[in-house]
Design a protein around this motif. Sequence first.
Motif, PDB file in Angstrom:
ATOM      1  N   ASN A 127      -9.978   1.721   8.835  1.00 43.37           N
ATOM      2  CA  ASN A 127      -9.872   2.990   8.115  1.00 43.37           C
ATOM      3  C   ASN A 127      -8.657   2.877   7.206  1.00 43.37           C
ATOM      4  N   GLY A 128      -8.887   2.421   5.991  1.00 47.01           N
ATOM      5  CA  GLY A 128      -7.785   2.094   5.095  1.00 47.01           C
ATOM      6  C   GLY A 128      -7.554   3.142   4.020  1.00 47.01           C
ATOM      7  N   VAL A 129      -6.333   3.167   3.507  1.00 50.88           N
ATOM      8  CA  VAL A 129      -5.967   4.002   2.365  1.00 50.88           C
ATOM      9  C   VAL A 129      -5.181   3.134   1.386  1.00 50.88           C
ATOM     10  N   TYR A 130      -5.078   3.608   0.149  1.00 52.00           N
ATOM     11  CA  TYR A 130      -4.318   2.841  -0.828  1.00 52.00           C
ATOM     12  C   TYR A 130      -3.682   3.780  -1.841  1.00 52.00           C
ATOM     13  N   VAL A 131      -2.660   3.268  -2.525  1.00 53.08           N
ATOM     14  CA  VAL A 131      -2.135   3.891  -3.737  1.00 53.08           C
ATOM     15  C   VAL A 131      -1.965   2.774  -4.759  1.00 53.08           C
ATOM     16  N   ARG A 132      -2.059   3.130  -6.031  1.00 57.34           N
ATOM     17  CA  ARG A 132      -1.887   2.129  -7.078  1.00 57.34           C
ATOM     18  C   ARG A 132      -1.183   2.761  -8.259  1.00 57.34           C
ATOM     19  N   GLY A 133      -0.629   1.928  -9.119  1.00 54.76           N
ATOM     20  CA  GLY A 133       0.062   2.461 -10.278  1.00 54.76           C
ATOM     21  C   GLY A 133       0.733   1.347 -11.059  1.00 54.76           C
ATOM     22  N   ARG A 134       1.696   1.731 -11.898  1.00 55.54           N
ATOM     23  CA  ARG A 134       2.437   0.764 -12.712  1.00 55.54           C
ATOM     24  C   ARG A 134       3.926   1.005 -12.515  1.00 55.54           C
ATOM     25  N   LEU A 135       4.666  -0.084 -12.369  1.00 57.72           N
ATOM     26  CA  LEU A 135       6.117  -0.031 -12.192  1.00 57.72           C
ATOM     27  C   LEU A 135       6.758  -0.656 -13.429  1.00 57.72           C
ATOM     28  N   THR A 136       7.591   0.118 -14.132  1.00 59.60           N
ATOM     29  CA  THR A 136       8.207  -0.360 -15.366  1.00 59.60           C
ATOM     30  C   THR A 136       9.708  -0.081 -15.339  1.00 59.60           C
ATOM     31  N   ASP A 137      10.499  -1.135 -15.572  1.00 62.87           N
ATOM     32  CA  ASP A 137      11.968  -1.020 -15.584  1.00 62.87           C
ATOM     33  C   ASP A 137      12.475  -0.321 -14.325  1.00 62.87           C
ATOM     34  N   ASN A 138      11.877  -0.652 -13.226  1.00 67.78           N
ATOM     35  CA  ASN A 138      12.258  -0.066 -11.938  1.00 67.78           C
ATOM     36  C   ASN A 138      11.873  -1.073 -10.874  1.00 67.78           C
ATOM     37  N   ASN A 139      12.547  -1.058  -9.746  1.00 67.57           N
ATOM     38  CA  ASN A 139      12.223  -2.026  -8.700  1.00 67.57           C
ATOM     39  C   ASN A 139      11.789  -1.370  -7.393  1.00 67.57           C
ATOM     40  N   VAL A 140      11.490  -0.048  -7.425  1.00 64.56           N
ATOM     41  CA  VAL A 140      11.118   0.652  -6.199  1.00 64.56           C
ATOM     42  C   VAL A 140       9.780   1.366  -6.396  1.00 64.56           C
ATOM     43  N   ILE A 141       8.817   1.042  -5.555  1.00 63.72           N
ATOM     44  CA  ILE A 141       7.562   1.784  -5.494  1.00 63.72           C
ATOM     45  C   ILE A 141       7.730   2.881  -4.459  1.00 63.72           C
ATOM     46  N   GLU A 142       7.655   4.127  -4.887  1.00 66.15           N
ATOM     47  CA  GLU A 142       7.781   5.268  -3.985  1.00 66.15           C
ATOM     48  C   GLU A 142       6.401   5.600  -3.424  1.00 66.15           C
ATOM     49  N   LEU A 143       6.225   5.428  -2.129  1.00 69.18           N
ATOM     50  CA  LEU A 143       4.951   5.729  -1.493  1.00 69.18           C
ATOM     51  C   LEU A 143       4.850   7.227  -1.210  1.00 69.18           C
ATOM     52  N   PRO A 144       3.635   7.772  -1.115  1.00 69.89           N
ATOM     53  CA  PRO A 144       3.481   9.205  -0.852  1.00 69.89           C
ATOM     54  C   PRO A 144       4.205   9.610   0.431  1.00 69.89           C
ATOM     55  N   ASP A 145       4.828  10.780   0.432  1.00 71.75           N
ATOM     56  CA  ASP A 145       5.588  11.197   1.599  1.00 71.75           C
ATOM     57  C   ASP A 145       4.704  11.386   2.828  1.00 71.75           C
ATOM     58  N   TYR A 146       3.412  11.732   2.624  1.00 73.97           N
ATOM     59  CA  TYR A 146       2.522  11.938   3.762  1.00 73.97           C
ATOM     60  C   TYR A 146       2.143  10.639   4.455  1.00 73.97           C
ATOM     61  N   TRP A 147       2.448   9.491   3.835  1.00 75.04           N
ATOM     62  CA  TRP A 147       2.138   8.220   4.475  1.00 75.04           C
ATOM     63  C   TRP A 147       2.892   8.040   5.786  1.00 75.04           C
ATOM     64  N   ARG A 148       4.035   8.679   5.925  1.00 78.57           N
ATOM     65  CA  ARG A 148       4.813   8.528   7.161  1.00 78.57           C
ATOM     66  C   ARG A 148       4.020   8.990   8.372  1.00 78.57           C
ATOM     67  N   GLY A 149       3.210  10.034   8.202  1.00 78.70           N
ATOM     68  CA  GLY A 149       2.397  10.523   9.306  1.00 78.70           C
ATOM     69  C   GLY A 149       0.982   9.990   9.295  1.00 78.70           C
ATOM     70  N   LEU A 150       0.595   9.308   8.237  1.00 82.56           N
ATOM     71  CA  LEU A 150      -0.795   8.891   8.067  1.00 82.56           C
ATOM     72  C   LEU A 150      -1.042   7.429   8.410  1.00 82.56           C
ATOM     73  N   VAL A 151      -0.104   6.526   8.066  1.00 80.22           N
ATOM     74  CA  VAL A 151      -0.387   5.096   8.165  1.00 80.22           C
ATOM     75  C   VAL A 151       0.549   4.397   9.145  1.00 80.22           C
ATOM     76  N   ASP A 152       0.075   3.257   9.624  1.00 77.01           N
ATOM     77  CA  ASP A 152       0.895   2.354  10.422  1.00 77.01           C
ATOM     78  C   ASP A 152       1.767   1.556   9.454  1.00 77.01           C
ATOM     79  N   PRO A 153       3.098   1.716   9.490  1.00 78.50           N
ATOM     80  CA  PRO A 153       3.941   1.023   8.506  1.00 78.50           C
ATOM     81  C   PRO A 153       3.850  -0.498   8.600  1.00 78.50           C
ATOM     82  N   GLU A 154       3.478  -1.007   9.782  1.00 76.69           N
ATOM     83  CA  GLU A 154       3.349  -2.462   9.929  1.00 76.69           C
ATOM     84  C   GLU A 154       2.102  -2.997   9.234  1.00 76.69           C
TER      85      GLU A 154
END
Length: 221
Positions: A127-154
Amino acid sequence: MTLPPDPMPQPTGVEIVPAEVGKPSCDDGPHWGRPSSLFSYIMKGLTGDEALPEACDPWYHKNFMVDNIKLNTSITGDGLINIVGPITSAAAICGATACSAVKLFDIPHPTKENKRLVHACLEGPENGVYVRGRLTDNNVIELPDYWRGLVDPESITVSLTQVGSSQDLIVDKIEWGSKVFIRSGTASNIDCFYIVNATRKDVDPIEVEQDVVEGKSYPEG
């Protein structure tokens, strides 16, 4: 001609189905607990405990046929509910789980007349989820805040596609399941597309390989 007397007043919750004026039609099948095998009225008689001589007993029908039906609340089954044939809905059909041989959407083609556009869902053993996007002149991908309760971080994985030039991009670290830090091995300005996948932890894992259960209905029939 003498007309038969009017039927008795009908209490709330009672439907009287006469074969002719003043007489009930109660002869096309058995009663509660023994299903009628005929296509007939969905309900005949009382819906409560009151009894009228003009009313049929409540019926449980094994079969019925209608062209249209409107439900105000819900359909409840004692077990598996089988539907043979396609279901067309003007809105979403939702449930805790869904089971089908394939999962498709089928919509009018957005650019071609007299065509349909049909896509299938990607299949996988989780049961997978994903996010996608583009990172420009930045080195941090900010994941959705609800992922903390939704996904296994490992379970988090990251795919990067460099844009414009080779940047030797590296996933430096994933912090608390909420931030992905990217590093350029060539110290280039970062410009990339990303896809981040993870597995949901709010539901049980899928049992991927299962034994066939005799008598169970399966999507392929």
